[in-house]
Structures are given as structure tokens and as C-alpha cells.
Design a protein around this motif. Sequence first.
Motif, PDB file in Angstrom:
ATOM      1  N   THR A 126       0.657  -1.238  -0.514  1.00 37.41           N
ATOM      2  CA  THR A 126      -0.525   0.016  -0.195  1.00 37.41           C
ATOM      3  C   THR A 126       0.568   1.524   0.037  1.00 37.41           C
ATOM      4  O   THR A 126       1.847   1.617   0.778  1.00 37.41           O
ATOM      5  N   ILE A 127       0.559   1.982  -0.705  1.00 38.05           N
ATOM      6  CA  ILE A 127       1.526   3.488  -1.094  1.00 38.05           C
ATOM      7  C   ILE A 127       0.522   4.993  -0.774  1.00 38.05           C
ATOM      8  O   ILE A 127      -0.074   4.847  -1.527  1.00 38.05           O
ATOM      9  N   ILE A 128       1.461   5.351  -0.079  1.00 39.77           N
ATOM     10  CA  ILE A 128       0.856   6.814   0.016  1.00 39.77           C
ATOM     11  C   ILE A 128       1.495   7.546   0.759  1.00 39.77           C
ATOM     12  O   ILE A 128       2.409   7.841   0.758  1.00 39.77           O
ATOM     13  N   ALA A 129       1.413   8.986  -0.126  1.00 43.37           N
ATOM     14  CA  ALA A 129       1.798   9.678  -0.255  1.00 43.37           C
ATOM     15  C   ALA A 129       1.764  11.183   0.571  1.00 43.37           C
ATOM     16  O   ALA A 129       0.540  11.563   1.528  1.00 43.37           O
ATOM     17  N   ASP A 130       2.840  11.255   1.457  1.00 39.98           N
ATOM     18  CA  ASP A 130       2.957  11.807   2.284  1.00 39.98           C
ATOM     19  C   ASP A 130       4.145  12.417   2.667  1.00 39.98           C
ATOM     20  O   ASP A 130       5.198  11.901   3.207  1.00 39.98           O
ATOM     21  N   ASP A 131       4.226  13.851   2.184  1.00 41.01           N
ATOM     22  CA  ASP A 131       5.558  14.394   2.178  1.00 41.01           C
ATOM     23  C   ASP A 131       6.286  15.101   3.627  1.00 41.01           C
ATOM     24  O   ASP A 131       7.581  14.759   3.843  1.00 41.01           O
ATOM     25  N   ALA A 132       5.370  15.231   4.014  1.00 44.40           N
ATOM     26  CA  ALA A 132       5.801  16.226   5.653  1.00 44.40           C
ATOM     27  C   ALA A 132       5.843  14.971   7.045  1.00 44.40           C
ATOM     28  O   ALA A 132       7.071  15.078   6.726  1.00 44.40           O
ATOM     29  N   ALA A 133       5.940  13.680   6.561  1.00 43.76           N
ATOM     30  CA  ALA A 133       6.375  12.530   7.066  1.00 43.76           C
ATOM     31  C   ALA A 133       7.802  12.047   6.036  1.00 43.76           C
ATOM     32  O   ALA A 133       8.767  11.274   7.490  1.00 43.76           O
ATOM     33  N   LEU A 134       8.222  12.446   5.343  1.00 42.05           N
ATOM     34  CA  LEU A 134       8.774  12.321   4.881  1.00 42.05           C
ATOM     35  C   LEU A 134      10.142  13.510   5.166  1.00 42.05           C
ATOM     36  O   LEU A 134      11.521  13.486   4.135  1.00 42.05           O
ATOM     37  N   ALA A 135      10.414  14.114   5.210  1.00 42.34           N
ATOM     38  CA  ALA A 135      10.803  15.167   5.746  1.00 42.34           C
ATOM     39  C   ALA A 135      12.274  15.687   5.446  1.00 42.34           C
ATOM     40  O   ALA A 135      12.907  15.900   4.801  1.00 42.34           O
ATOM     41  N   ASP A 136      12.511  14.712   6.547  1.00 43.08           N
ATOM     42  CA  ASP A 136      13.635  14.839   7.397  1.00 43.08           C
ATOM     43  C   ASP A 136      14.550  14.322   6.286  1.00 43.08           C
ATOM     44  O   ASP A 136      15.913  14.365   5.901  1.00 43.08           O
ATOM     45  N   HIS A 137      13.780  12.990   5.106  1.00 39.90           N
ATOM     46  CA  HIS A 137      14.944  12.390   4.598  1.00 39.90           C
ATOM     47  C   HIS A 137      14.961  12.727   3.181  1.00 39.90           C
ATOM     48  O   HIS A 137      16.261  12.822   2.846  1.00 39.90           O
ATOM     49  N   VAL A 138      13.787  13.720   2.799  1.00 36.78           N
ATOM     50  CA  VAL A 138      14.250  13.916   1.687  1.00 36.78           C
ATOM     51  C   VAL A 138      15.021  15.428   1.319  1.00 36.78           C
ATOM     52  O   VAL A 138      16.046  15.383   0.705  1.00 36.78           O
ATOM     53  N   ALA A 139      14.868  15.841   3.007  1.00 30.74           N
ATOM     54  CA  ALA A 139      15.688  16.951   3.108  1.00 30.74           C
ATOM     55  C   ALA A 139      17.868  16.985   2.948  1.00 30.74           C
ATOM     56  O   ALA A 139      18.315  17.354   2.356  1.00 30.74           O
ATOM     57  N   ALA A 140      17.701  15.768   3.985  1.00 34.26           N
ATOM     58  CA  ALA A 140      19.150  14.666   3.633  1.00 34.26           C
ATOM     59  C   ALA A 140      19.834  14.236   2.480  1.00 34.26           C
ATOM     60  O   ALA A 140      20.485  14.409   2.347  1.00 34.26           O
ATOM     61  N   VAL A 141      18.909  13.551   1.505  1.00 30.60           N
ATOM     62  CA  VAL A 141      19.377  13.366  -0.056  1.00 30.60           C
ATOM     63  C   VAL A 141      19.391  14.911  -0.721  1.00 30.60           C
ATOM     64  O   VAL A 141      20.273  14.668  -1.384  1.00 30.60           O
ATOM     65  N   LEU A 142      18.739  15.808  -0.409  1.00 29.93           N
ATOM     66  CA  LEU A 142      18.871  17.399  -0.950  1.00 29.93           C
ATOM     67  C   LEU A 142      20.093  17.511  -0.679  1.00 29.93           C
ATOM     68  O   LEU A 142      21.259  18.093  -1.307  1.00 29.93           O
ATOM     69  N   ALA A 143      20.744  17.404   0.729  1.00 28.53           N
ATOM     70  CA  ALA A 143      21.476  18.393   0.607  1.00 28.53           C
ATOM     71  C   ALA A 143      22.774  17.134   0.271  1.00 28.53           C
ATOM     72  O   ALA A 143      23.993  17.893   0.324  1.00 28.53           O
ATOM     73  N   PHE A 144      23.077  15.682   0.269  1.00 29.18           N
ATOM     74  CA  PHE A 144      24.084  14.729   0.094  1.00 29.18           C
ATOM     75  C   PHE A 144      23.904  15.258  -1.257  1.00 29.18           C
ATOM     76  O   PHE A 144      25.514  15.606  -2.056  1.00 29.18           O
ATOM     77  N   ILE A 145      23.047  15.455  -1.873  1.00 27.55           N
ATOM     78  CA  ILE A 145      23.157  15.739  -3.412  1.00 27.55           C
ATOM     79  C   ILE A 145      24.301  17.856  -4.125  1.00 27.55           C
ATOM     80  O   ILE A 145      24.986  17.348  -4.711  1.00 27.55           O
TER      81      ILE A 145
END
Length: 276
Positions: free
Chosen positions: A157-176
Motif C-alpha cells: 500500500t503506497i501513500i503520499a505524505d511529503d511531511a512524513a518524509l521531510a527529514d529524509h528528503v532534506a538529507a538526500v538533497l543535502a547529499f546531492i
Amino acid sequence: VEAAELTAAAVVRDAAAAIEAAETPPTLEALAARAGYSPFHVLRLFKAQTGLTPRGYADAVRARRLADAVAEGAGVAEAAFAAGYGSLRGAYAAAGGITPGRARRGGAGETITAAFAECPFGPLLVGATARGVCFLGFAGPREALLADLRRRYPNATIIADDAALADHVAAVLAFIERPRGGLALPLDLQGTAFQKRVWDALRRIPPGETRSYSEIAAALGRPAAVRAVAAACARNPVALAVPCHRVVGKDGGLHGYRWGLPRKRALLAAEAGAGD
């Protein structure tokens, strides 16, 4: 010398494309005829730039097709013969010992939270279970990235939730932005035992360094498993977090990055640069 290197790279790119496009792997003689060189010369060029023989590369392509078909819900026997295997034993060996039941679960009973963002390479998609990040893809249309996630975990089951993964996304963007700082994320890597060993080995490659497929196979105590290592790299579900971009050909050439060689080149250049 530079012109010769360009010619060699073109020969290998053409041979690899021919292998990828063919239902039945072309023979070394057929690849040589396309290139206008002797079979021995094509074999030497291909192995020098990819670390694999054309046959080994074809085996890795076939193993990837098998894994993709099973992940999409095909029966193991059907997927094996469609991918070109003559027996189930050969298919199971190529898949690293994966069992039919395990292959078919496809995320059943799992909830995967997904979040999109924009990065310098284009759209970025992060997917995570309660245990950690299980998917990280970028540089493709959002629909294609989401389709890739669903293909890998068709029963989740796949659900969209940008807020829940905000820290993970920020870490990826910082790495790039600053890749020499590394990327530390909790991961939920779902694969065969051998695939996980390969992915762990990739995570041990420091930023700014590279390894060849053969070096990774040797480090795992399986020096003959070069094509199995290549197949595991191709099935890496979490780009950047498991840095398959740090795997290069035996001669140091860049090959086989599913997100595009220009992006692989950019990542490696940033990691090798001065600074962090």
C-alpha cells in the motif's frame, strides 16, 4: 590516444546496446562484425571498460529481466523462460537463491510512504516503510518514478505524505548538494542475501573513491561472481544511499548507470572535488 579511447568507448556502448535490445544474446562474432574488429579485440575492449565479458554482461541483463518480471507478479517459471533461461535451476542461481514465495511477496502487508521533491537532477522520489527508506529514485518523470516504486513493491500500500518524509528528503538533497558529506539514512533493503552483501559493500566505498565490479566480487570472497555483482548493482533500489554510482569499469570507465552517465559523472566529480 584520446581518439582511440573514444572509439573503444563507442564500440562498447554499441555492443552493450545490442545486448540490451536482443531477446537472445548476440554472439561475440556478431558483435565483432557490428564493430568491424576481430572478436578478440572486441572481447578485450568490452572487458577492459566494463569488467565483464559480453557474455557476462548478457547474463546480468537476463538476471535483471528475470527479477523485474517476478517483481511485476509473473510466475517464476514463466519469468525464467521468458528471460531466456533454459531451466529453473539456472534462474534461481542467477537470482542469488531467491525463492518463489519470497520473490512474489512484493511488499504484501507493507505500507510505503512516498514523497516527491525537486533536485538538481530533476524529480526525486523517496519511499519508506516503518523500518526505513526502501526506494530512492531520481531524474525521471514523476509518473515513471512512481511506476518503478510500484513495480518493485506491487503488493504494498503506497501513500503520499511529503511531511512524513521531510527529514529524509532534506538529507538526500543535502547529499546531492555536498556529496562528500555522505548520506546516512535508515534503510529497509529488501533483496536476496547476496544482493544485500553487494549493497553493503557499496555503502563501504568512501565518497571520492570508486571500485570495479571485480574488486567488489573479490572483497566478498566471490571473485568469480562478477556478473552477479553487476546484476545486484542493477537492482539497487535506493540510488545514492547505496552508491552504485561509485562502481566503474575495470579500466575506470563509467558504465551502466540507470540514472544516466552524465549524472554519474557529475556525482563522482562532486565527490572527488575539494571541500567537505
